[in-house]
Design a protein around this motif. Structure first.
Motif, short mmCIF file in Angstrom:
data_model
loop_
_atom_site.label_atom_id
_atom_site.label_comp_id
_atom_site.label_asym_id
_atom_site.label_seq_id
_atom_site.Cartn_x
_atom_site.Cartn_y
_atom_site.Cartn_z
N ILE A 50 -39.15 -31.39 -2.69
CA ILE A 50 -39.68 -32.47 -1.84
C ILE A 50 -38.51 -33.36 -1.42
O ILE A 50 -37.95 -34.12 -2.23
N GLU A 84 -42.96 -34.90 -9.96
CA GLU A 84 -43.88 -33.87 -10.44
C GLU A 84 -43.47 -32.46 -10.07
O GLU A 84 -43.92 -31.49 -10.69
N VAL A 108 -43.72 -23.53 -4.52
CA VAL A 108 -44.37 -22.40 -5.18
C VAL A 108 -45.89 -22.62 -5.31
O VAL A 108 -46.56 -21.92 -6.08
N PRO A 143 -41.93 -29.03 -9.94
CA PRO A 143 -41.11 -28.24 -10.88
C PRO A 143 -39.94 -27.53 -10.20
O PRO A 143 -39.00 -27.12 -10.89
N VAL A 144 -40.01 -27.39 -8.89
CA VAL A 144 -38.90 -26.72 -8.19
C VAL A 144 -38.10 -27.69 -7.31
O VAL A 144 -37.21 -27.27 -6.58
N CYS A 166 -47.67 -24.89 -6.68
CA CYS A 166 -48.22 -25.26 -7.99
C CYS A 166 -49.26 -26.36 -7.88
O CYS A 166 -50.12 -26.49 -8.74
FE1 F3S Z 1 -43.75 -28.78 -5.67
FE2 F3S Z 1 -46.02 -29.64 -4.76
FE3 F3S Z 1 -45.09 -27.30 -4.04
S1 F3S Z 1 -45.25 -29.93 -6.80
S2 F3S Z 1 -44.03 -26.62 -5.81
S3 F3S Z 1 -44.20 -29.24 -3.58
S4 F3S Z 1 -47.21 -27.82 -4.44
#
Ligand code: F3S
Ligand code: F3S
Length: 105
Positions: A25, A19, A40, A21-22, A42
């Protein structure tokens, strides 16, 4: 940033990874870690975790508040890699996480 807390330890479902987008993880041996320098905010990862391990940093339960510091420590140790899937799993856990009992989850 968002933070992965205790319910991920030794579970590592990884639905969150798809999930993000950047792609911030990162996988360690016992848990995954969100890079607070790359996240970021999200929030896309939070609802897909089946163990409800992911929290916005200010919303962590008190007992798990230290996971925010563990993530900071982890990326101080391994560096910012700019993309988890390309970098691959990391053969290191943050020391506090590494010391958790084997039957934690
Ligand atoms: Fe990614 Fe979750 Fe942060 S999807 S941008 S690790 S809030
Ligand atoms: Fe862990 Fe949940 Fe992601 S168990 S790997 S935080 S989907």
């Amino acid at each position: 940033a968002y933070v992965i807390a205790e319910p991920c330890v030794d579970v590592k479902d990884k639905a969150c990874v798809e999930e993000c987008p950047v792609d911030c993880i990162y996988e360690g041996p016992r848990t995954l870690y969100i890079n607070p320098n790359e996240c970021v905010d999200c929030g896309a990862c939070e609802p897909v975790c089946p163990t409800e391990a992911i929290f916005y940093e200010d919303d962590l339960p008190d007992d798990w508040a230290w996971y925010k510091d563990a993530a900071v420590n982890f990326f101080n140790e391994v560096g910012d890699q700019g993309g988890a899937q390309a970098f691959g799993p990391i053969d290191h856990d943050e020391p506090t996480v590494a010391k958790l009992p084997a039957d934690i989850n």
